[in-house]
Motif scaffolding. Sequence first.
Motif, PDB file in Angstrom:
ATOM      1  N   ILE A  38      19.840  12.689   5.928  1.00 15.33           N
ATOM      2  CA  ILE A  38      20.354  12.170   4.663  1.00 15.33           C
ATOM      3  C   ILE A  38      19.860  13.087   3.559  1.00 15.33           C
ATOM      4  CG2 ILE A  38      20.357  10.253   3.023  1.00 15.33           C
ATOM      5  CD1 ILE A  38      19.994   8.340   5.366  1.00 15.33           C
ATOM      6  N   LEU A  39      20.799  13.623   2.780  1.00 19.06           N
ATOM      7  CA  LEU A  39      20.497  14.492   1.647  1.00 19.06           C
ATOM      8  C   LEU A  39      20.755  13.741   0.350  1.00 19.06           C
ATOM      9  CD1 LEU A  39      22.487  17.713   2.729  1.00 19.06           C
ATOM     10  CD2 LEU A  39      20.285  16.891   3.595  1.00 19.06           C
ATOM     11  N   SER A  40      19.971  14.060  -0.680  1.00 18.32           N
ATOM     12  CA  SER A  40      20.172  13.412  -1.977  1.00 18.32           C
ATOM     13  C   SER A  40      19.818  14.360  -3.111  1.00 18.32           C
ATOM     14  CB  SER A  40      19.303  12.154  -2.095  1.00 18.32           C
ATOM     15  OG  SER A  40      19.307  11.666  -3.429  1.00 18.32           O
ATOM     16  N   ARG A  41      20.646  14.344  -4.153  1.00 18.00           N
ATOM     17  CA  ARG A  41      20.316  15.090  -5.371  1.00 18.00           C
ATOM     18  C   ARG A  41      20.068  14.131  -6.542  1.00 18.00           C
ATOM     19  NH1 ARG A  41      24.670  16.835  -9.077  1.00 18.00           N
ATOM     20  NH2 ARG A  41      26.531  15.592  -8.634  1.00 18.00           N
ATOM     21  N   ILE A  42      19.894  12.840  -6.218  1.00 13.66           N
ATOM     22  CA  ILE A  42      19.648  11.830  -7.255  1.00 13.66           C
ATOM     23  C   ILE A  42      18.320  11.117  -7.016  1.00 13.66           C
ATOM     24  CG2 ILE A  42      22.072  11.505  -7.872  1.00 13.66           C
ATOM     25  CD1 ILE A  42      22.059   8.981  -6.097  1.00 13.66           C
ATOM     26  N   GLY A  43      17.398  11.836  -6.413  1.00 13.92           N
ATOM     27  CA  GLY A  43      16.096  11.247  -6.114  1.00 13.92           C
ATOM     28  C   GLY A  43      15.795  11.343  -4.628  1.00 13.92           C
ATOM     29  N   THR A  44      14.534  11.372  -4.304  1.00 12.00           N
ATOM     30  CA  THR A  44      14.120  11.496  -2.906  1.00 12.00           C
ATOM     31  C   THR A  44      14.508  10.255  -2.121  1.00 12.00           C
ATOM     32  OG1 THR A  44      12.242  12.850  -3.575  1.00 12.00           O
ATOM     33  CG2 THR A  44      12.159  11.872  -1.379  1.00 12.00           C
ATOM     34  N   PRO A  45      15.235  10.398  -1.006  1.00 13.13           N
ATOM     35  CA  PRO A  45      15.552   9.228  -0.194  1.00 13.13           C
ATOM     36  C   PRO A  45      14.287   8.613   0.398  1.00 13.13           C
ATOM     37  CG  PRO A  45      16.527  11.249   0.742  1.00 13.13           C
ATOM     38  CD  PRO A  45      15.753  11.644  -0.458  1.00 13.13           C
ATOM     39  N   VAL A  46      14.218   7.299   0.353  1.00 14.90           N
ATOM     40  CA  VAL A  46      13.048   6.584   0.871  1.00 14.90           C
ATOM     41  C   VAL A  46      13.385   6.036   2.257  1.00 14.90           C
ATOM     42  CG1 VAL A  46      11.450   4.674   0.499  1.00 14.90           C
ATOM     43  CG2 VAL A  46      12.325   5.972  -1.469  1.00 14.90           C
ATOM     44  N   GLU A  47      12.775   6.623   3.255  1.00 18.08           N
ATOM     45  CA  GLU A  47      13.099   6.250   4.634  1.00 18.08           C
ATOM     46  C   GLU A  47      12.713   4.801   4.916  1.00 18.08           C
ATOM     47  OE1 GLU A  47      11.640   7.517   9.084  1.00 18.08           O
ATOM     48  OE2 GLU A  47      12.057   9.135   7.649  1.00 18.08           O
ATOM     49  N   THR A  48      13.645   4.064   5.510  1.00 18.45           N
ATOM     50  CA  THR A  48      13.391   2.685   5.899  1.00 18.45           C
ATOM     51  C   THR A  48      13.428   2.492   7.418  1.00 18.45           C
ATOM     52  OG1 THR A  48      15.740   2.145   5.616  1.00 18.45           O
ATOM     53  CG2 THR A  48      14.272   1.736   3.739  1.00 18.45           C
ATOM     54  N   ARG A  49      14.080   3.414   8.109  1.00 23.37           N
ATOM     55  CA  ARG A  49      14.161   3.281   9.563  1.00 23.37           C
ATOM     56  C   ARG A  49      14.538   4.622  10.183  1.00 23.37           C
ATOM     57  NH1 ARG A  49      14.145  -1.014  12.730  1.00 23.37           N
ATOM     58  NH2 ARG A  49      14.420  -2.460  10.986  1.00 23.37           N
ATOM     59  N   ARG A  50      13.907   4.925  11.296  1.00 27.73           N
ATOM     60  CA  ARG A  50      14.204   6.150  12.060  1.00 27.73           C
ATOM     61  C   ARG A  50      14.478   5.728  13.489  1.00 27.73           C
ATOM     62  NH1 ARG A  50      12.404  11.936  11.629  1.00 27.73           N
ATOM     63  NH2 ARG A  50      12.240  11.303   9.461  1.00 27.73           N
ATOM     64  N   GLY A  51      15.721   5.823  13.894  1.00 23.97           N
ATOM     65  CA  GLY A  51      16.123   5.320  15.194  1.00 23.97           C
ATOM     66  C   GLY A  51      16.733   3.941  15.078  1.00 23.97           C
ATOM     67  N   LEU A  52      17.685   3.647  15.928  1.00 21.15           N
ATOM     68  CA  LEU A  52      18.378   2.363  15.921  1.00 21.15           C
ATOM     69  C   LEU A  52      17.601   1.330  16.723  1.00 21.15           C
ATOM     70  CD1 LEU A  52      21.076   0.899  15.113  1.00 21.15           C
ATOM     71  CD2 LEU A  52      21.925   1.553  17.379  1.00 21.15           C
ATOM     72  N   PRO A  53      17.324   0.152  16.157  1.00 20.31           N
ATOM     73  CA  PRO A  53      16.654  -0.886  16.937  1.00 20.31           C
ATOM     74  C   PRO A  53      17.462  -1.226  18.196  1.00 20.31           C
ATOM     75  CG  PRO A  53      16.758  -1.497  14.621  1.00 20.31           C
ATOM     76  CD  PRO A  53      17.619  -0.288  14.779  1.00 20.31           C
ATOM     77  N   GLY A  54      16.808  -1.237  19.318  1.00 22.84           N
ATOM     78  CA  GLY A  54      17.482  -1.571  20.567  1.00 22.84           C
ATOM     79  C   GLY A  54      18.239  -0.427  21.196  1.00 22.84           C
ATOM     80  N   ASP A  55      18.068   0.792  20.690  1.00 19.87           N
ATOM     81  CA  ASP A  55      18.743   1.956  21.273  1.00 19.87           C
ATOM     82  C   ASP A  55      18.363   2.067  22.747  1.00 19.87           C
ATOM     83  OD1 ASP A  55      19.610   4.535  22.068  1.00 19.87           O
ATOM     84  OD2 ASP A  55      19.292   5.355  20.068  1.00 19.87           O
ATOM     85  N   PRO A  56      19.349   2.078  23.663  1.00 21.67           N
ATOM     86  CA  PRO A  56      19.026   2.164  25.086  1.00 21.67           C
ATOM     87  C   PRO A  56      18.439   3.506  25.499  1.00 21.67           C
ATOM     88  CG  PRO A  56      21.408   2.198  24.729  1.00 21.67           C
ATOM     89  CD  PRO A  56      20.793   1.886  23.414  1.00 21.67           C
ATOM     90  N   ASP A  57      18.530   4.520  24.631  1.00 25.04           N
ATOM     91  CA  ASP A  57      17.911   5.814  24.912  1.00 25.04           C
ATOM     92  C   ASP A  57      17.345   6.368  23.605  1.00 25.04           C
ATOM     93  OD1 ASP A  57      17.059   8.248  25.780  1.00 25.04           O
ATOM     94  OD2 ASP A  57      19.023   9.013  26.369  1.00 25.04           O
ATOM     95  N   PRO A  58      16.195   5.865  23.159  1.00 21.73           N
ATOM     96  CA  PRO A  58      15.649   6.243  21.856  1.00 21.73           C
ATOM     97  C   PRO A  58      15.249   7.711  21.754  1.00 21.73           C
ATOM     98  CG  PRO A  58      14.099   4.876  23.074  1.00 21.73           C
ATOM     99  CD  PRO A  58      15.377   4.842  23.828  1.00 21.73           C
ATOM    100  N   ALA A  59      15.245   8.450  22.860  1.00 21.89           N
ATOM    101  CA  ALA A  59      14.935   9.877  22.796  1.00 21.89           C
ATOM    102  C   ALA A  59      16.050  10.656  22.108  1.00 21.89           C
ATOM    103  CB  ALA A  59      14.698  10.430  24.193  1.00 21.89           C
TER     104      ALA A  59
END
Length: 262
Positions: A67-88
């Motif tokens: 995620i790119l932004s030129r209107i302020g630093t994006p604030v990460e809330t989640r990395r990876g999908l909850p319940g991803d069957p292959d989180p790698a």
Amino acid sequence: MIVATYNVNGVNGRLPVLLRWLAERAPDVVCLQELKAPDDKFPHAALRDAGYEALWHGQKSWNGVAILSRIGTPVETRRGLPGDPDPAQSRYIEAAVGGVLIGGLYLPNGNPRPGPKFDYKLAWFDALIAHAQSLIDAGVPVMLAGDFNVMPTEADVYKPERWTEDALFAPPVRDAFARLVAQGWTDALRHVHPDETIYTFWDYFRNAYARGAGLRIDHLLLSPALAARLTDAQVDAHVRGWEKTSDHAPVWIALSKAKRRH
């Protein structure tokens, strides 16, 4: 506020194309897919020089989202999908930026079908639907943006009869997309262009771009609070015609300013 999604098909190899498009369109926020680069090879310095702060979730040779932004630093809330069957696999990143919660995603292709890759696609879709419901229930301005690898209807694919066995057009996949949208999401591009033939992807083979033989697989889904602010949605299809470009074109939406609460 302009928010875009763009499957770059290799962020380093296509960096000149990406930077050229960023300068031309000047989107405020961009979700990227298929970085095909590990975290330490993401070109954050070049993007910062272009005016964009970034969050990224990379993976060597495959996948990867940012995620790119030129209107302020994006604030990460989640990395990876909850319940991803292959989180790698690096397929989901979520951040708050510009007063909007944005989930950037790269849904599995699923071919060949049937087989384990198709099963993974359906399982990933189920996990996305569950997480998307929690986002809708939160009642905040939120969008899901990225390469969904789904043509929702026959209007979204050139010669649909040729795609009946493909994982991108299979009935269970189209049904999953319909279940997702039914939660209350607005398909921004189709909302603005209800009856038009409009594509976001053209294969490199068989001169697909010149023939207009495309697919609509890149989507921006808006929660009710955001859908009320939608003023435009377009595909920068001409970018697909540039030299050494991705097989996808950037898709963007324009949002009006949020109304102040009294």
